[in-house]
Design a protein around this motif. Structure first.
Motif, PDB file in Angstrom:
ATOM      1  N   TRP A  45       3.258  -1.012   3.942  1.00  0.00           N
ATOM      2  CA  TRP A  45       2.841   0.350   3.650  1.00  0.00           C
ATOM      3  C   TRP A  45       4.108   1.174   3.459  1.00  0.00           C
ATOM      4  CZ3 TRP A  45      -0.003  -2.799   6.676  1.00  0.00           C
ATOM      5  CH2 TRP A  45      -1.395  -2.770   6.555  1.00  0.00           C
ATOM      6  N   THR A  46       4.136   2.011   2.417  1.00  0.00           N
ATOM      7  CA  THR A  46       5.268   2.894   2.164  1.00  0.00           C
ATOM      8  C   THR A  46       4.738   4.313   2.049  1.00  0.00           C
ATOM      9  OG1 THR A  46       6.431   1.127   0.994  1.00  0.00           O
ATOM     10  CG2 THR A  46       7.212   3.376   0.633  1.00  0.00           C
ATOM     11  N   ASN A  47       5.211   5.178   2.927  1.00  0.00           N
ATOM     12  CA  ASN A  47       4.750   6.558   2.961  1.00  0.00           C
ATOM     13  C   ASN A  47       5.724   7.438   2.171  1.00  0.00           C
ATOM     14  OD1 ASN A  47       3.724   9.058   3.487  1.00  0.00           O
ATOM     15  ND2 ASN A  47       4.018   8.986   5.699  1.00  0.00           N
ATOM     16  N   VAL A  58       0.885  -1.156   0.000  1.00  0.00           N
ATOM     17  CA  VAL A  58       0.000   0.000   0.000  1.00  0.00           C
ATOM     18  C   VAL A  58       0.925   1.210   0.000  1.00  0.00           C
ATOM     19  CG1 VAL A  58      -1.744   1.288   1.269  1.00  0.00           C
ATOM     20  CG2 VAL A  58      -1.795  -1.220   1.291  1.00  0.00           C
ATOM     21  N   ILE A  59       0.717   2.099  -0.933  1.00  0.00           N
ATOM     22  CA  ILE A  59       1.541   3.299  -1.060  1.00  0.00           C
ATOM     23  C   ILE A  59       0.739   4.497  -0.560  1.00  0.00           C
ATOM     24  CG2 ILE A  59       2.814   4.797  -2.674  1.00  0.00           C
ATOM     25  CD1 ILE A  59       3.941   1.930  -2.503  1.00  0.00           C
ATOM     26  N   ILE A  60       1.408   5.377   0.157  1.00  0.00           N
ATOM     27  CA  ILE A  60       0.824   6.659   0.520  1.00  0.00           C
ATOM     28  C   ILE A  60       1.550   7.675  -0.354  1.00  0.00           C
ATOM     29  CG2 ILE A  60       0.397   8.340   2.337  1.00  0.00           C
ATOM     30  CD1 ILE A  60       0.822   5.917   4.327  1.00  0.00           C
ATOM     31  N   PRO A  61       0.882   8.127  -1.434  1.00  0.00           N
ATOM     32  CA  PRO A  61       1.554   9.063  -2.349  1.00  0.00           C
ATOM     33  C   PRO A  61       1.599  10.458  -1.737  1.00  0.00           C
ATOM     34  CG  PRO A  61      -0.688   8.660  -3.070  1.00  0.00           C
ATOM     35  CD  PRO A  61      -0.460   7.797  -1.852  1.00  0.00           C
ATOM     36  N   GLY A  62       1.939  11.445  -2.535  1.00  0.00           N
ATOM     37  CA  GLY A  62       2.010  12.820  -2.072  1.00  0.00           C
ATOM     38  C   GLY A  62       0.644  13.430  -1.828  1.00  0.00           C
ATOM     39  N   GLU A  63      -0.366  12.603  -1.704  1.00  0.00           N
ATOM     40  CA  GLU A  63      -1.719  13.042  -1.379  1.00  0.00           C
ATOM     41  C   GLU A  63      -2.164  12.263  -0.149  1.00  0.00           C
ATOM     42  OE1 GLU A  63      -2.866  11.201  -4.815  1.00  0.00           O
ATOM     43  OE2 GLU A  63      -1.502  12.471  -5.925  1.00  0.00           O
ATOM     44  N   ASP A  64      -3.213  12.707   0.481  1.00  0.00           N
ATOM     45  CA  ASP A  64      -3.694  12.050   1.701  1.00  0.00           C
ATOM     46  C   ASP A  64      -4.629  10.907   1.355  1.00  0.00           C
ATOM     47  OD1 ASP A  64      -2.216  13.908   3.069  1.00  0.00           O
ATOM     48  OD2 ASP A  64      -3.895  15.272   3.355  1.00  0.00           O
TER      49      ASP A  64
END
Length: 165
Positions: free
Chosen positions: A64-66, A41-47
């Motif tokens: 998960w990668t933030n 699960v990626i946390i891109p430059g958006e919330d």
């Protein structure tokens, strides 16, 4: 005695010793690599969490990668969770607070069910146990006064060998 000379016996023992050392080395390398992770699960430059919904198999790990600059969290919504990892409430550092590197979290899912989660900085649970935007009492607010949408996700854990990558 058995029709095997001492010379052949010493060769057999030598080969067996080499094979044993090789097996120990290979198993040690596997242990150093850690768990094999197919699901991320990626946390891109958006919330938000990408993907929002993920299907895996029991026994799988999820990472998960933030990649956002802000910190985010993975908080389990234990009202709905049946796949384990109850009580999860972990901060995943953003690149600003992690020396420019993305923060990560790895969880293991050992049994079938669902794992519903949210970011506590971008959501809280309402009366129906659904993530809702935090509002004025917490959360991150943009210059226009917007608290954004709730940041949440769900992982469906199928019995072993049936998940998707």
């Amino acid at each position: 005695m058995f029709g095997v000379s001492r010379r052949w016996l010493s060769r057999i023992i030598g080969i067996a010793s080499v094979l044993a050392v090789a097996a120990i080395t290979v198993s040690g390398l596997k242990a150093e690599r850690g768990p094999k992770i197919h699901n991320q699960v990626i946390i891109p430059g958006e919330d938000r969490f990408v993907p929002f919904a993920l299907t895996i198999s029991a026994g799988d790990f999820v990472k998960w990668t933030n990649t956002d600059t802000d910190d985010h969290t993975v908080v389990s919504n234990d009202f709905f969770n049946t796949a384990g990892n109850q009580g999860t409430n972990i901060v995943i550092p953003g690149t600003d607070s992690n020396n420019g590197s993305p923060g990560t979290l790895i969880l293991h899912f050992s049994k079938p069910g669902t794992f519903v989660y949210y970011c506590r900085f971008h959501a809280h649970l309402d009366a129906d146990h659904q993530p809702a935007a935090p509002g004025p009492d917490g959360g991150i607010q943009d210059p226009n006064g917007n608290f954004g949408t709730p940041m949440n996700g769900i992982i469906t854990v199928l019995p072993g060998g049936q998940g998707g990558d």
